[in-house]
Design a protein around this motif. Structure first.
Motif, PDB file in Angstrom:
ATOM      1  N   PHE A   1       0.886  -1.289   0.049  1.00  0.00           N
ATOM      2  CA  PHE A   1       0.218   0.236   0.073  1.00  0.00           C
ATOM      3  C   PHE A   1       0.616   1.020  -0.608  1.00  0.00           C
ATOM      4  O   PHE A   1       2.209   0.852   0.664  1.00  0.00           O
ATOM      5  N   PRO A   2      -0.032   2.443  -0.830  1.00  0.00           N
ATOM      6  CA  PRO A   2       1.081   3.742  -0.410  1.00  0.00           C
ATOM      7  C   PRO A   2       2.077   4.233   0.681  1.00  0.00           C
ATOM      8  O   PRO A   2       0.815   3.823   1.503  1.00  0.00           O
ATOM      9  N   GLY A   3       2.606   4.281   1.022  1.00  0.00           N
ATOM     10  CA  GLY A   3       3.695   4.528   1.873  1.00  0.00           C
ATOM     11  C   GLY A   3       3.175   6.317   2.050  1.00  0.00           C
ATOM     12  O   GLY A   3       2.971   6.248   3.879  1.00  0.00           O
ATOM     13  N   ASN A   4       2.390   6.894   1.219  1.00  0.00           N
ATOM     14  CA  ASN A   4       1.238   8.340   2.294  1.00  0.00           C
ATOM     15  C   ASN A   4      -0.030   8.649   3.123  1.00  0.00           C
ATOM     16  O   ASN A   4      -0.389   9.031   2.860  1.00  0.00           O
ATOM     17  N   MET A   5      -0.074   6.594   2.959  1.00  0.00           N
ATOM     18  CA  MET A   5      -1.533   6.288   3.766  1.00  0.00           C
ATOM     19  C   MET A   5      -1.309   7.155   4.852  1.00  0.00           C
ATOM     20  O   MET A   5      -0.504   6.618   5.862  1.00  0.00           O
ATOM     21  N   ALA A   6      -3.082   7.537   5.277  1.00  0.00           N
ATOM     22  CA  ALA A   6      -2.159   8.284   6.509  1.00  0.00           C
ATOM     23  C   ALA A   6      -2.415   6.704   7.640  1.00  0.00           C
ATOM     24  O   ALA A   6      -2.849   6.126   7.798  1.00  0.00           O
ATOM     25  N   ARG A   7      -1.789   7.092   8.960  1.00  0.00           N
ATOM     26  CA  ARG A   7      -1.072   6.310  10.194  1.00  0.00           C
ATOM     27  C   ARG A   7      -2.196   6.519  11.343  1.00  0.00           C
ATOM     28  O   ARG A   7      -1.668   5.639  12.151  1.00  0.00           O
ATOM     29  N   CYS A   8      -3.520   7.518  10.805  1.00  0.00           N
ATOM     30  CA  CYS A   8      -4.160   7.229  11.600  1.00  0.00           C
ATOM     31  C   CYS A   8      -5.421   6.936  10.968  1.00  0.00           C
ATOM     32  O   CYS A   8      -6.133   6.804   9.724  1.00  0.00           O
ATOM     33  N   VAL A   9      -6.442   6.523  12.448  1.00  0.00           N
ATOM     34  CA  VAL A   9      -7.769   5.989  12.131  1.00  0.00           C
ATOM     35  C   VAL A   9      -8.220   6.329  12.078  1.00  0.00           C
ATOM     36  O   VAL A   9      -8.186   6.903  14.339  1.00  0.00           O
ATOM     37  N   TYR A  10      -9.499   6.818  11.996  1.00  0.00           N
ATOM     38  CA  TYR A  10     -10.933   7.607  13.219  1.00  0.00           C
ATOM     39  C   TYR A  10     -12.022   6.895  13.968  1.00  0.00           C
ATOM     40  O   TYR A  10     -12.286   6.577  12.828  1.00  0.00           O
ATOM     41  N   ILE A  11     -12.846   6.932  14.247  1.00  0.00           N
ATOM     42  CA  ILE A  11     -12.941   5.853  15.388  1.00  0.00           C
ATOM     43  C   ILE A  11     -14.281   6.591  15.821  1.00  0.00           C
ATOM     44  O   ILE A  11     -14.874   7.352  16.587  1.00  0.00           O
ATOM     45  N   VAL A  12     -15.878   6.042  15.781  1.00  0.00           N
ATOM     46  CA  VAL A  12     -16.584   6.333  15.692  1.00  0.00           C
ATOM     47  C   VAL A  12     -17.410   5.978  17.348  1.00  0.00           C
ATOM     48  O   VAL A  12     -17.575   4.752  16.601  1.00  0.00           O
ATOM     49  N   GLU A  13     -17.964   6.132  17.862  1.00  0.00           N
ATOM     50  CA  GLU A  13     -18.002   5.504  19.547  1.00  0.00           C
ATOM     51  C   GLU A  13     -18.983   5.564  19.661  1.00  0.00           C
ATOM     52  O   GLU A  13     -19.652   6.876  20.472  1.00  0.00           O
ATOM     53  N   ASP A  14     -20.786   5.318  19.731  1.00  0.00           N
ATOM     54  CA  ASP A  14     -21.741   6.163  20.457  1.00  0.00           C
ATOM     55  C   ASP A  14     -22.107   4.672  21.439  1.00  0.00           C
ATOM     56  O   ASP A  14     -21.740   3.788  21.352  1.00  0.00           O
ATOM     57  N   SER A  15     -22.229   5.229  22.361  1.00  0.00           N
ATOM     58  CA  SER A  15     -22.897   4.497  23.481  1.00  0.00           C
ATOM     59  C   SER A  15     -24.587   5.221  24.213  1.00  0.00           C
ATOM     60  O   SER A  15     -24.913   5.968  23.906  1.00  0.00           O
ATOM     61  N   ILE A  16     -24.695   4.026  24.826  1.00  0.00           N
ATOM     62  CA  ILE A  16     -25.929   4.101  25.120  1.00  0.00           C
ATOM     63  C   ILE A  16     -26.420   3.569  27.447  1.00  0.00           C
ATOM     64  O   ILE A  16     -25.853   2.641  27.083  1.00  0.00           O
ATOM     65  N   VAL A  17     -26.024   4.618  28.640  1.00  0.00           N
ATOM     66  CA  VAL A  17     -25.881   4.421  29.574  1.00  0.00           C
ATOM     67  C   VAL A  17     -27.184   3.691  30.010  1.00  0.00           C
ATOM     68  O   VAL A  17     -28.361   5.212  30.390  1.00  0.00           O
ATOM     69  N   ASP A  18     -27.724   2.819  30.533  1.00  0.00           N
ATOM     70  CA  ASP A  18     -29.246   2.451  30.986  1.00  0.00           C
ATOM     71  C   ASP A  18     -29.287   2.728  32.420  1.00  0.00           C
ATOM     72  O   ASP A  18     -29.043   1.494  32.985  1.00  0.00           O
ATOM     73  N   PRO A  19     -29.140   4.049  33.277  1.00  0.00           N
ATOM     74  CA  PRO A  19     -29.129   3.335  34.365  1.00  0.00           C
ATOM     75  C   PRO A  19     -30.348   2.182  35.650  1.00  0.00           C
ATOM     76  O   PRO A  19     -30.089   2.245  36.447  1.00  0.00           O
ATOM     77  N   VAL A  20     -31.298   2.502  34.818  1.00  0.00           N
ATOM     78  CA  VAL A  20     -32.517   1.829  35.277  1.00  0.00           C
ATOM     79  C   VAL A  20     -31.714   0.364  35.106  1.00  0.00           C
ATOM     80  O   VAL A  20     -32.211  -0.446  35.863  1.00  0.00           O
ATOM     81  N   ALA A  21     -32.030  -0.245  34.007  1.00  0.00           N
ATOM     82  CA  ALA A  21     -31.720  -1.542  33.888  1.00  0.00           C
ATOM     83  C   ALA A  21     -30.462  -2.061  33.832  1.00  0.00           C
ATOM     84  O   ALA A  21     -29.426  -3.009  34.002  1.00  0.00           O
ATOM     85  N   LYS A  22     -29.010  -0.627  33.813  1.00  0.00           N
ATOM     86  CA  LYS A  22     -27.570  -1.151  34.181  1.00  0.00           C
ATOM     87  C   LYS A  22     -26.845  -1.789  33.530  1.00  0.00           C
ATOM     88  O   LYS A  22     -26.276  -3.056  33.585  1.00  0.00           O
ATOM     89  N   SER A  23     -26.728  -0.773  32.207  1.00  0.00           N
ATOM     90  CA  SER A  23     -26.987  -1.675  30.817  1.00  0.00           C
ATOM     91  C   SER A  23     -25.904  -0.672  30.709  1.00  0.00           C
ATOM     92  O   SER A  23     -26.270   1.167  30.512  1.00  0.00           O
ATOM     93  N   LEU A  24     -24.754  -0.981  30.015  1.00  0.00           N
ATOM     94  CA  LEU A  24     -24.025   0.544  29.089  1.00  0.00           C
ATOM     95  C   LEU A  24     -23.657  -0.477  27.791  1.00  0.00           C
ATOM     96  O   LEU A  24     -22.870  -1.494  27.310  1.00  0.00           O
ATOM     97  N   THR A  25     -24.211  -0.167  27.286  1.00  0.00           N
ATOM     98  CA  THR A  25     -23.809  -0.615  25.746  1.00  0.00           C
ATOM     99  C   THR A  25     -23.172   0.288  24.471  1.00  0.00           C
ATOM    100  O   THR A  25     -23.833   1.842  24.645  1.00  0.00           O
TER     101      THR A  25
END
Length: 209
Positions: A70-94
């Motif tokens: 692969f090309p030597g100038n390929m970006a060496r950083c990756v961008y990650i999207v992280e969605d999350s839902i905290v439900d304090p009643v059910a006590k779950s984090l997804t």
């Protein structure tokens, strides 16, 4: 073909402590590949759930054999999207996370669920799943194998990092200093954050997680 990975782990800490540590897990000595994190959306719903979307920047080192292809100038950083839902009643984090760039080379989607352990008191169960695919003709299988191996390694580090933060919190350690900003990745992360709406039409975290 898509590579699938799943893993179940128990942490000997209560759910509330684990969720608190989750939001404070960067920086830590085991996640030096995580360069930046930014909250791009946050909302508390009428039923008291916390919805969040974050943008993370991570290093993206290629294996030696891939650097020759692969090309030597390929970006060496990756961008990650992280969605999350905290439900304090059910006590779950997804959480549900996926990469924004390099998706043709390799796409990684991760789903993680933190819940109170049904078998061990004052413990938290973590169910982690990942789907890894590649669109590079002729190289998809080795790329997926590499992605799976790296994912497993990173998740081991992530668990150690979470336990490190939990240890700090329980020991009431002094607040850990923030890492010095990495100027180039941070600037790129801000640019990615600006274009996030065009990549993901809705800025609201995905409800299907």
């Amino acid at each position: 073909m898509v590579k699938y990975f799943s893993n179940d782990t128990d942490i000997k800490n209560g759910w509330e402590h684990v969720v608190s540590a989750f939001w404070q897990r960067y920086p830590n000595p085991f996640s030096t590949h995580v360069l930046t994190e930014d909250v791009v959306y946050r909302e508390v719903t009428a039923d008291h759930r916390l919805l969040s979307r974050r943008l993370l920047t991570k290093t993206n080192r290629l294996p030696r054999w891939a650097e020759k292809v692969f090309p030597g100038n390929m970006a060496r950083c990756v961008y990650i999207v992280e969605d999350s839902i905290v439900d304090p009643v059910a006590k779950s984090l997804t959480t549900f996370a996926w990469n924004l760039n390099h998706t043709t080379l390799m796409s990684v989607e991760e789903r993680c669920v933190f819940t109170e352990s049904a078998d061990q008191p004052a413990s938290t169960s973590i169910r982690r799943e990942a789907w890894i695919s590649s669109g590079v003709y002729g190289f998809s299988r080795p790329i997926q194998e590499f992605g799976l191996a790296r994912f497993k390694s990173n998740q081991t580090k992530a668990l150690k990092g979470l336990e490190h933060v939990l240890s700090d919190l329980h020991g009431e350690a002094a607040p850990r200093p923030l890492r010095d900003p990495v100027k180039e990745p941070l600037g790129k992360a801000k640019e990615a954050a600006k274009t996030l709406a065009s990549v993901a039409p809705s800025t609201k975290p995905q409800q299907y997680i």
